[in-house]
Write a protein that holds these residues in place. Structure first.
Motif, short mmCIF file in Angstrom:
data_model
loop_
_atom_site.label_atom_id
_atom_site.label_comp_id
_atom_site.label_asym_id
_atom_site.label_seq_id
_atom_site.Cartn_x
_atom_site.Cartn_y
_atom_site.Cartn_z
N LEU A 226 -43.29 3.32 -1.26
CA LEU A 226 -43.66 4.61 -1.83
C LEU A 226 -45.12 4.61 -2.26
O LEU A 226 -45.73 3.56 -2.45
CB LEU A 226 -42.78 4.92 -3.04
N ALA A 227 -45.65 5.80 -2.48
CA ALA A 227 -47.01 5.94 -3.00
C ALA A 227 -47.07 5.36 -4.41
O ALA A 227 -46.06 5.28 -5.12
CB ALA A 227 -47.42 7.41 -3.01
N TRP A 228 -48.24 4.97 -4.85
CA TRP A 228 -48.41 4.32 -6.15
C TRP A 228 -47.91 5.19 -7.30
O TRP A 228 -47.43 4.67 -8.30
CB TRP A 228 -49.87 3.94 -6.38
N ASP A 229 -48.02 6.51 -7.16
CA ASP A 229 -47.61 7.40 -8.25
C ASP A 229 -46.12 7.75 -8.19
O ASP A 229 -45.64 8.54 -8.99
CB ASP A 229 -48.46 8.66 -8.28
N GLU A 230 -45.38 7.14 -7.26
CA GLU A 230 -43.95 7.37 -7.15
C GLU A 230 -43.13 6.11 -7.40
O GLU A 230 -41.94 6.08 -7.10
CB GLU A 230 -43.61 7.90 -5.74
N ARG A 231 -43.77 5.08 -7.97
CA ARG A 231 -43.04 3.84 -8.18
C ARG A 231 -43.46 3.18 -9.48
O ARG A 231 -44.57 3.35 -9.97
CB ARG A 231 -43.25 2.88 -7.01
N MET A 232 -42.52 2.43 -10.03
CA MET A 232 -42.77 1.59 -11.21
C MET A 232 -42.57 0.15 -10.76
O MET A 232 -41.64 -0.16 -10.04
CB MET A 232 -41.77 1.92 -12.33
N GLY A 233 -43.43 -0.72 -11.22
CA GLY A 233 -43.31 -2.12 -10.86
C GLY A 233 -44.66 -2.73 -10.64
O GLY A 233 -45.67 -2.13 -10.95
N PRO A 234 -44.67 -3.90 -10.13
CA PRO A 234 -43.60 -4.63 -9.45
C PRO A 234 -42.71 -5.40 -10.42
O PRO A 234 -43.11 -5.74 -11.52
CB PRO A 234 -44.36 -5.59 -8.55
N TYR A 235 -41.51 -5.67 -9.94
CA TYR A 235 -40.54 -6.49 -10.66
C TYR A 235 -40.16 -7.65 -9.74
O TYR A 235 -40.17 -7.52 -8.53
CB TYR A 235 -39.31 -5.67 -11.03
N GLU A 236 -39.77 -8.77 -10.36
CA GLU A 236 -39.46 -9.97 -9.58
C GLU A 236 -38.11 -9.92 -8.90
O GLU A 236 -37.86 -10.67 -7.96
CB GLU A 236 -39.56 -11.21 -10.45
N SER A 237 -37.22 -9.04 -9.39
CA SER A 237 -35.88 -8.98 -8.80
C SER A 237 -35.41 -7.53 -8.71
O SER A 237 -35.92 -6.65 -9.40
CB SER A 237 -34.88 -9.79 -9.64
N GLU A 238 -34.42 -7.33 -7.87
CA GLU A 238 -33.82 -6.01 -7.75
C GLU A 238 -33.20 -5.58 -9.07
O GLU A 238 -33.33 -4.43 -9.49
CB GLU A 238 -32.77 -6.02 -6.64
N GLU A 239 -32.55 -6.50 -9.74
CA GLU A 239 -31.91 -6.20 -11.03
C GLU A 239 -32.93 -5.77 -12.07
O GLU A 239 -32.72 -4.81 -12.81
CB GLU A 239 -31.12 -7.42 -11.52
N ALA A 240 -34.05 -6.45 -12.12
CA ALA A 240 -35.10 -6.08 -13.07
C ALA A 240 -35.65 -4.69 -12.76
O ALA A 240 -35.92 -3.90 -13.66
CB ALA A 240 -36.23 -7.11 -13.04
N ALA A 241 -35.79 -4.37 -11.48
CA ALA A 241 -36.27 -3.04 -11.08
C ALA A 241 -35.27 -1.96 -11.47
O ALA A 241 -35.66 -0.86 -11.87
CB ALA A 241 -36.54 -3.00 -9.58
#
Length: 70
Positions: free
Chosen positions: A23-38
């Protein structure tokens, strides 16, 4: 830092989690190390906001008010 393609991101608009920068930078939060953390991105952000607000509040409290405020 780990390769961005192996990191996980959360899309707050859709609530979906994706690996890599799909996704574009303004449509995502992260990065996270795992799917669960995300998946817990909003909870993590709320906790960090509370901690920052508490730090700001503590920084605003200098103890004794200045003489002109007495």
């Amino acid at each position: 830092m780990a390769n961005d393609d192996t990191q996980w991101y959360y899309n707050p608009a859709s609530g979906q989690v994706a690996q890599g920068k799909e996704l574009a930078w303004d449509e995502r939060m992260g990065p996270y190390e795992s799917e669960e953390a995300a998946r817990h991105a909003l909870e993590t952000a709320a906790q960090r906001t509370q901690a920052a607000d508490a730090a700001d509040e503590a920084d605003d409290n200098w103890g004794v008010p200045p003489k002109w405020e007495n």
